[in-house]
Write an enzyme that holds these catalytic residues in place. Structure first.
Site, PDB file in Angstrom:
ATOM      1  N   SER A   1      16.155   0.778  -9.595  1.00 52.68           N
ATOM      2  CA  SER A   1      17.456   1.312  -9.204  1.00 52.68           C
ATOM      3  C   SER A   1      18.034   2.225 -10.283  1.00 52.68           C
ATOM      4  CB  SER A   1      18.407   0.127  -8.996  1.00 52.68           C
ATOM      5  OG  SER A   1      19.740   0.568  -8.957  1.00 52.68           O
TER       6      SER A   1
ATOM      7  N   CYS B   1      20.764   1.861 -11.292  1.00 51.14           N
ATOM      8  CA  CYS B   1      21.603   0.956 -12.100  1.00 51.14           C
ATOM      9  C   CYS B   1      20.986   0.644 -13.455  1.00 51.14           C
ATOM     10  CB  CYS B   1      21.841  -0.363 -11.368  1.00 51.14           C
ATOM     11  SG  CYS B   1      22.941  -0.199  -9.975  1.00 51.14           S
TER      12      CYS B   1
ATOM     13  N   TYR C   1      22.132  -7.284 -12.531  1.00 51.91           N
ATOM     14  CA  TYR C   1      21.229  -6.569 -11.618  1.00 51.91           C
ATOM     15  C   TYR C   1      20.433  -5.468 -12.340  1.00 51.91           C
ATOM     16  CZ  TYR C   1      20.065  -3.596  -7.551  1.00 51.91           C
ATOM     17  OH  TYR C   1      19.426  -2.829  -6.601  1.00 51.91           O
TER      18      TYR C   1
ATOM     19  N   GLN D   1      35.311   8.986  -8.189  1.00 45.94           N
ATOM     20  CA  GLN D   1      33.983   8.664  -8.719  1.00 45.94           C
ATOM     21  C   GLN D   1      32.928   9.369  -7.857  1.00 45.94           C
ATOM     22  OE1 GLN D   1      36.130   6.578  -7.238  1.00 45.94           O
ATOM     23  NE2 GLN D   1      35.187   4.793  -6.312  1.00 45.94           N
ATOM     24  N   THR D   2      31.858   9.818  -8.499  1.00 44.04           N
ATOM     25  CA  THR D   2      30.848  10.614  -7.769  1.00 44.04           C
ATOM     26  C   THR D   2      29.515   9.866  -7.669  1.00 44.04           C
ATOM     27  OG1 THR D   2      30.214  11.700  -9.841  1.00 44.04           O
ATOM     28  CG2 THR D   2      31.785  12.865  -8.433  1.00 44.04           C
ATOM     29  N   ARG D   3      28.781  10.194  -6.602  1.00 49.31           N
ATOM     30  CA  ARG D   3      27.454   9.620  -6.382  1.00 49.31           C
ATOM     31  C   ARG D   3      26.625  10.618  -5.563  1.00 49.31           C
ATOM     32  NH1 ARG D   3      29.691   6.486  -9.087  1.00 49.31           N
ATOM     33  NH2 ARG D   3      29.707   4.207  -9.064  1.00 49.31           N
TER      34      ARG D   3
ATOM     35  N   ARG E   1      27.408   9.551 -11.076  1.00 46.58           N
ATOM     36  CA  ARG E   1      25.957   9.343 -11.187  1.00 46.58           C
ATOM     37  C   ARG E   1      25.242  10.306 -10.249  1.00 46.58           C
ATOM     38  NH1 ARG E   1      24.190   3.510  -9.969  1.00 46.58           N
ATOM     39  NH2 ARG E   1      24.623   3.186 -12.175  1.00 46.58           N
TER      40      ARG E   1
HETATM   41  P1  NAD Z   1      18.641  -5.630   1.440  1.00 46.79           P
HETATM   42  O1  NAD Z   1      19.546  -6.663   0.859  1.00 46.79           O
HETATM   43  O2  NAD Z   1      18.949  -5.113   2.794  1.00 46.79           O
HETATM   44  O3  NAD Z   1      17.135  -6.168   1.464  1.00 46.79           O
HETATM   45  C1  NAD Z   1      16.621  -7.057   0.505  1.00 46.79           C
HETATM   46  C2  NAD Z   1      15.931  -8.169   1.251  1.00 46.79           C
HETATM   47  O4  NAD Z   1      15.387  -9.085   0.294  1.00 46.79           O
HETATM   48  C3  NAD Z   1      16.891  -8.980   2.153  1.00 46.79           C
HETATM   49  O5  NAD Z   1      16.448  -8.994   3.495  1.00 46.79           O
HETATM   50  C4  NAD Z   1      16.851 -10.363   1.543  1.00 46.79           C
HETATM   51  O6  NAD Z   1      16.947 -11.420   2.505  1.00 46.79           O
HETATM   52  C5  NAD Z   1      15.499 -10.364   0.868  1.00 46.79           C
HETATM   53  N1  NAD Z   1      15.445 -11.443  -0.121  1.00 46.79           N
HETATM   54  C6  NAD Z   1      16.397 -11.786  -1.020  1.00 46.79           C
HETATM   55  N2  NAD Z   1      16.035 -12.896  -1.669  1.00 46.79           N
HETATM   56  C7  NAD Z   1      14.819 -13.254  -1.165  1.00 46.79           C
HETATM   57  C8  NAD Z   1      13.941 -14.324  -1.436  1.00 46.79           C
HETATM   58  N3  NAD Z   1      14.233 -15.267  -2.346  1.00 46.79           N
HETATM   59  N4  NAD Z   1      12.786 -14.417  -0.723  1.00 46.79           N
HETATM   60  C9  NAD Z   1      12.481 -13.487   0.225  1.00 46.79           C
HETATM   61  N5  NAD Z   1      13.284 -12.444   0.516  1.00 46.79           N
HETATM   62  C10 NAD Z   1      14.443 -12.337  -0.175  1.00 46.79           C
HETATM   63  O7  NAD Z   1      18.558  -4.461   0.361  1.00 46.79           O
HETATM   64  P2  NAD Z   1      17.896  -3.009   0.478  1.00 46.79           P
HETATM   65  O8  NAD Z   1      18.999  -2.027   0.441  1.00 46.79           O
HETATM   66  O9  NAD Z   1      16.935  -2.967   1.594  1.00 46.79           O
HETATM   67  O10 NAD Z   1      17.131  -2.937  -0.910  1.00 46.79           O
HETATM   68  C11 NAD Z   1      15.706  -3.000  -1.026  1.00 46.79           C
HETATM   69  C12 NAD Z   1      15.305  -2.838  -2.494  1.00 46.79           C
HETATM   70  O11 NAD Z   1      15.776  -1.577  -2.965  1.00 46.79           O
HETATM   71  C13 NAD Z   1      15.891  -3.891  -3.441  1.00 46.79           C
HETATM   72  O12 NAD Z   1      14.978  -4.181  -4.460  1.00 46.79           O
HETATM   73  C14 NAD Z   1      17.088  -3.176  -4.026  1.00 46.79           C
HETATM   74  O13 NAD Z   1      17.443  -3.717  -5.290  1.00 46.79           O
HETATM   75  C15 NAD Z   1      16.552  -1.765  -4.133  1.00 46.79           C
HETATM   76  N6  NAD Z   1      17.621  -0.742  -4.182  1.00 46.79           N
HETATM   77  C16 NAD Z   1      18.363  -0.476  -3.077  1.00 46.79           C
HETATM   78  C17 NAD Z   1      19.362   0.487  -3.151  1.00 46.79           C
HETATM   79  C18 NAD Z   1      20.212   0.835  -1.953  1.00 46.79           C
HETATM   80  O14 NAD Z   1      21.047   1.740  -2.076  1.00 46.79           O
HETATM   81  N7  NAD Z   1      20.065   0.202  -0.823  1.00 46.79           N
HETATM   82  C19 NAD Z   1      19.593   1.176  -4.361  1.00 46.79           C
HETATM   83  C20 NAD Z   1      18.824   0.863  -5.458  1.00 46.79           C
HETATM   84  C21 NAD Z   1      17.813  -0.082  -5.358  1.00 46.79           C
END
Ligand code: NAD
Length: 327
Positions: A116, A118, A147, A214-216, A280
């Site tokens: 991420s 982040c 995170y 704030q920007t993104r 960001r």
């Molecule tokens: P999301 O929360 O929709 O999906 C994550 C999934 O992981 C969920 O369905 C959740 O149930 C599952 N999960 C959590 N704990 C679990 C466990 N113990 N066992 C099995 N499954 C588990 O999030 P997303 O937006 O689809 O994000 C996907 C990935 O991308 C993540 O790693 C997130 O950190 C990363 N990410 C997302 C964004 C964004 O803007 N959406 C930005 C940066 C990084």
């Protein structure tokens, strides 16, 4: 032989889209998550409910698998990840270290990890008109608490698994992903979905977190899954940005959503709410150089699809009166 892939987190937003993308391209997909997808059935040929914090679950999930796309994480918008540092960091490090080790033992050849933006230092993100973040900006480290620190460490773990065991790991740093079938309610939703929901439900005014300046940059989910696939199949082993460089303020995002909704809404700024870093943006020089490609779906286009989907969900669940229906 058909390649067998695991999508971890296939019950979540990006994982669900990823499973569909891979099935459409002829892969055999096993989806795994702690919960099923929220809005439609998984497209994966096989879907298993497993808690990937557990070592035995990770061994089961990776059995007979060639490639892993790890999109499982305990995550949410800025309100969520700033409120639960211990829970988020602990859950995610368990998922990531167990899944990497299980993949190695089960002979997985390629492993994708979703990192991420982040992880980038907070000291570089104090102004709304930020210099776009390039991959080398990650050090000296000062990531988002909880995170972000966990993501940064898991990036390193991916590097070590390649160096010590030869597991081909690929890492992308996502910048704000949005689109249909993403969480839009309940506390774990992110800004674009929250804003679309608020605009759809608004009579006159909506609450905006912070002063809205704030920007993104925001990446539509179709660009995201395309980018994940391309990065996974590239030779580039170091972390790479995956985002757009179309920078907007949150106020502009609200205006765009209300324009799409054809509604006039006043913004009520709540300065007590978390707003994350001040600015960001993604520097896309590396992805363009390595892949000859970058995310390109304009925010206006992606937000229109997202708004329409959220509005239809609100109607389906009875939260939006029939009279608000558009022809
Ligand atoms: P999301 O929360 O929709 O999906 C994550 C999934 O992981 C969920 O369905 C959740 O149930 C599952 N999960 C959590 N704990 C679990 C466990 N113990 N066992 C099995 N499954 C588990 O999030 P997303 O937006 O689809 O994000 C996907 C990935 O991308 C993540 O790693 C997130 O950190 C990363 N990410 C997302 C964004 C964004 O803007 N959406 C930005 C940066 C990084």
């Amino acid at each position: 032989m058909t390649e067998r892939v695991l999508v971890a987190g296939a019950g979540g937003f990006i994982g669900h889209h990823m499973a569909k993308y891979l099935v459409d391209r002829g892969y055999w997909v096993r989806g795994v998550d702690i919960k099923p997808p929220e809005y439609e059935a998984s497209h994966a040929q096989e879907f298993e409910l497993l808690d990937l914090r557990r070592w035995d679950s990770c061994l089961l999930a990776t059995r007979g698998i060639n490639q892993v796309y790890n999109l499982a994480a305990d995550m949410g918008g800025i309100g969520y990840i700033t409120a639960y540092h211990a829970q988020v960091a602990n859950n995610n490090i368990l998922i990531n270290s167990h899944l990497l080790e299980a993949s190695r033992l089960n002979g997985v050849s390629r492993y994708f990890f979703a990192s991420s933006a982040c992880i980038y230092p907070q000291y570089l993100q104090k102004q709304p008109d930020v210099t776009p973040l390039k991959e080398s900006d990650a050090a000296p480290a000062d990531p988002e608490e909880g995170y972000g620190w966990e993501k940064l460490f898991t990036e390193k773990l991916c590097q070590y698994f390649y160096e010590d065991y030869g597991l081909e790991t690929r890492v992308a740093r996502f910048h704000n992903v949005y689109g249909p079938l993403g969480t839009y309610d309940g506390g774990q939703e992110k800004a674009p979905a929250a804003i679309c929901r608020k605009v759809a439900l608004a009579d006159n005014d909506i609450e905006v977190w912070g002063d809205g300046e704030q920007t993104r940059s925001f990446m539509y989910v179709d660009d995201c899954v395309e980018g994940i696939y391309r990065i996974t199949h590239s030779d580039h082993r170091k972390p790479m940005n995956l985002g757009t460089d179309e920078l907007v303020t949150i106020n502009q995002l609200v205006d765009m959503a209300s324009g799409i909704a054809e509604k006039r809404v006043n913004k009520r700024h709540d300065l007590s709410r978390p707003q994350g870093v001040r600015g960001r943006n993604s520097d896309n020089s590396l992805i363009k150089q390595v892949l000859g490609w970058e995310p390109s779906i304009p925010l206006e286009t992606g937000l229109r699809h997202t708004y329409q989907w959220i509005e239809s969900e609100l109607r389906r669940t009875g939260r939006l009166p029939e009279m608000a229906r558009r022809g």
